[in-house]
Write a protein that holds these residues in place. Structure first.
Motif, PDB file in Angstrom:
ATOM      1  N   SER A 235      22.109 -19.924  36.129  1.00  0.00           N
ATOM      2  CA  SER A 235      23.333 -20.458  35.542  1.00  0.00           C
ATOM      3  C   SER A 235      23.311 -21.977  35.411  1.00  0.00           C
ATOM      4  O   SER A 235      24.031 -22.545  34.583  1.00  0.00           O
ATOM      5  N   ASN A 236      22.459 -22.645  36.206  1.00  0.00           N
ATOM      6  CA  ASN A 236      22.382 -24.109  36.157  1.00  0.00           C
ATOM      7  C   ASN A 236      21.065 -24.609  35.561  1.00  0.00           C
ATOM      8  O   ASN A 236      20.765 -25.807  35.645  1.00  0.00           O
ATOM      9  N   ASN A 237      20.304 -23.689  34.968  1.00  0.00           N
ATOM     10  CA  ASN A 237      19.047 -24.047  34.297  1.00  0.00           C
ATOM     11  C   ASN A 237      18.086 -24.802  35.212  1.00  0.00           C
ATOM     12  O   ASN A 237      17.446 -25.780  34.807  1.00  0.00           O
ATOM     13  N   LEU A 238      17.983 -24.348  36.448  1.00  0.00           N
ATOM     14  CA  LEU A 238      17.063 -24.962  37.408  1.00  0.00           C
ATOM     15  C   LEU A 238      15.724 -24.244  37.342  1.00  0.00           C
ATOM     16  O   LEU A 238      15.675 -23.011  37.300  1.00  0.00           O
ATOM     17  N   THR A 239      14.660 -25.018  37.341  1.00  0.00           N
ATOM     18  CA  THR A 239      13.320 -24.431  37.225  1.00  0.00           C
ATOM     19  C   THR A 239      12.395 -24.891  38.344  1.00  0.00           C
ATOM     20  O   THR A 239      11.185 -24.791  38.232  1.00  0.00           O
ATOM     21  N   TYR A 240      12.961 -25.403  39.428  1.00  0.00           N
ATOM     22  CA  TYR A 240      12.122 -25.873  40.526  1.00  0.00           C
ATOM     23  C   TYR A 240      11.359 -24.717  41.167  1.00  0.00           C
ATOM     24  O   TYR A 240      11.940 -23.644  41.402  1.00  0.00           O
ATOM     25  N   PRO A 241      10.093 -24.901  41.484  1.00  0.00           N
ATOM     26  CA  PRO A 241       9.359 -23.822  42.170  1.00  0.00           C
ATOM     27  C   PRO A 241       9.855 -23.653  43.598  1.00  0.00           C
ATOM     28  O   PRO A 241      10.135 -24.633  44.298  1.00  0.00           O
ATOM     29  N   LEU A 242       9.974 -22.398  44.029  1.00  0.00           N
ATOM     30  CA  LEU A 242      10.326 -22.099  45.408  1.00  0.00           C
ATOM     31  C   LEU A 242       9.042 -21.976  46.223  1.00  0.00           C
ATOM     32  O   LEU A 242       8.186 -21.147  45.928  1.00  0.00           O
ATOM     33  N   HIS A 243       8.920 -22.795  47.249  1.00  0.00           N
ATOM     34  CA  HIS A 243       7.731 -22.779  48.108  1.00  0.00           C
ATOM     35  C   HIS A 243       7.991 -21.870  49.310  1.00  0.00           C
ATOM     36  O   HIS A 243       9.069 -21.882  49.900  1.00  0.00           O
ATOM     37  N   THR A 244       6.990 -21.092  49.673  1.00  0.00           N
ATOM     38  CA  THR A 244       7.117 -20.123  50.761  1.00  0.00           C
ATOM     39  C   THR A 244       6.875 -20.788  52.113  1.00  0.00           C
ATOM     40  O   THR A 244       5.889 -21.515  52.297  1.00  0.00           O
ATOM     41  N   ILE A 245       7.771 -20.515  53.053  1.00  0.00           N
ATOM     42  CA  ILE A 245       7.613 -20.980  54.437  1.00  0.00           C
ATOM     43  C   ILE A 245       7.017 -19.846  55.276  1.00  0.00           C
ATOM     44  O   ILE A 245       6.005 -20.008  55.952  1.00  0.00           O
ATOM     45  N   ASP A 246       7.695 -18.700  55.255  1.00  0.00           N
ATOM     46  CA  ASP A 246       7.210 -17.481  55.895  1.00  0.00           C
ATOM     47  C   ASP A 246       7.745 -16.315  55.071  1.00  0.00           C
ATOM     48  O   ASP A 246       8.100 -16.505  53.905  1.00  0.00           O
ATOM     49  N   TYR A 247       7.820 -15.136  55.644  1.00  0.00           N
ATOM     50  CA  TYR A 247       8.196 -13.969  54.837  1.00  0.00           C
ATOM     51  C   TYR A 247       9.586 -14.119  54.218  1.00  0.00           C
ATOM     52  O   TYR A 247       9.877 -13.542  53.168  1.00  0.00           O
ATOM     53  N   THR A 248      10.467 -14.906  54.835  1.00  0.00           N
ATOM     54  CA  THR A 248      11.836 -15.024  54.348  1.00  0.00           C
ATOM     55  C   THR A 248      12.208 -16.429  53.897  1.00  0.00           C
ATOM     56  O   THR A 248      12.995 -16.603  52.969  1.00  0.00           O
ATOM     57  N   GLY A 249      11.666 -17.458  54.538  1.00  0.00           N
ATOM     58  CA  GLY A 249      12.069 -18.826  54.255  1.00  0.00           C
ATOM     59  C   GLY A 249      11.452 -19.383  52.982  1.00  0.00           C
ATOM     60  O   GLY A 249      10.293 -19.112  52.669  1.00  0.00           O
ATOM     61  N   ARG A 250      12.241 -20.167  52.262  1.00  0.00           N
ATOM     62  CA  ARG A 250      11.780 -20.861  51.055  1.00  0.00           C
ATOM     63  C   ARG A 250      12.347 -22.286  51.066  1.00  0.00           C
ATOM     64  O   ARG A 250      13.337 -22.568  51.715  1.00  0.00           O
ATOM     65  N   TRP A 251      11.719 -23.172  50.299  1.00  0.00           N
ATOM     66  CA  TRP A 251      12.269 -24.508  50.121  1.00  0.00           C
ATOM     67  C   TRP A 251      11.903 -25.031  48.756  1.00  0.00           C
ATOM     68  O   TRP A 251      10.947 -24.558  48.129  1.00  0.00           O
TER      69      TRP A 251
END
Length: 217
Positions: free
Chosen positions: A197-213
């Motif tokens: 909805s906000n046209n964000l395209t930043y890649p989500l980086h994996t921390i562990d099985y659940t965490g992202r940043w």
């Protein structure tokens, strides 16, 4: 309940914005016993003792939570996820003493918490507690800029409430950490919908099985 990888991620990202002098606060939406925000406070306290640390002292560590466990689910949080899980029931994570226990843990680590529990100053930064549901507490909070936003509200509604109010305040080169993206489909759906909805395209980086940043460029 926070993995080593997620604790290390907090250390790396929060230390990075401090060392680079990127302005803004730390806020965690969903703090449970306060451990992650205590780590953020310890990192800031240590950094400000170092002569080479940029003097960005007008920071606040914000802890936002009901401190009484999960609120009742809204319609977006009902039903099973793709793994057959249902959202934890209301009150989950609330049976540990609430906000007074979290304040006492900070005091044990040498932080000065005033009796009203709202402001604690230590070596040039403050610690504040936002007690209640995010939809009620976050819009009126005196937060001007955020360097690290850590989302740990589990639910679709809590995640979306936090994002809607706080993401616009995340500064350029600030970070967003998502605790529950891989575990709760409700949280994942809120993040994905907000991105679309906000046209964000930043890649989500994996921390562990659940965490992202991700980094707000």
């Amino acid at each position: 309940m926070v993995s080593y990888e997620r604790l290390r991620n907090i250390l790396l990202l929060w230390s990075s914005v401090i060392s680079l002098g990127i302005p803004g606060d730390w806020i965690e939406t969903g703090t449970w016993k306060g451990g992650c925000s205590m780590l953020a406070a310890d990192i800031l306290r240590f950094a400000l003792r170092q002569p080479q640390c940029p003097q960005v002292r007008a920071r606040t560590i914000w802890l936002a939570d009901t401190f009484e466990g999960l609120p009742p689910p809204r319609k977006e949080d009902k039903g099973k996820d793709s793994g057959g899980r249902v959202m934890d029931p209301p009150g989950s994570y609330g049976g540990y003493g609430g906000v007074e226990t979290v304040k006492s843990k900070f005091r044990e680590r040498g932080y000065r918490i005033k009796e009203d529990g709202q402001v604690a100053s230590s070596q040039g930064f403050s610690i504040r507690f936002l007690v209640g549901r995010f939809k009620d507490t976050l819009p009126g909070a005196n937060i001007s800029s955020i360097a690290v936003l850590r989302l740990d509200g589990d639910m679709y509604s809590s995640t979306m409430d936090a994002l809607t109010t706080l993401y616009p305040k995340v500064v350029k080169k600030g970070y967003v950490i998502i605790d529950d993206y891989g575990h709760w489909i409700q949280c994942k759906r809120a993040i994905d919908e907000y991105f679309i909805s906000n046209n964000l395209t930043y890649p989500l980086h994996t921390i562990d099985y659940t965490g992202r940043w991700f980094l707000k460029a």
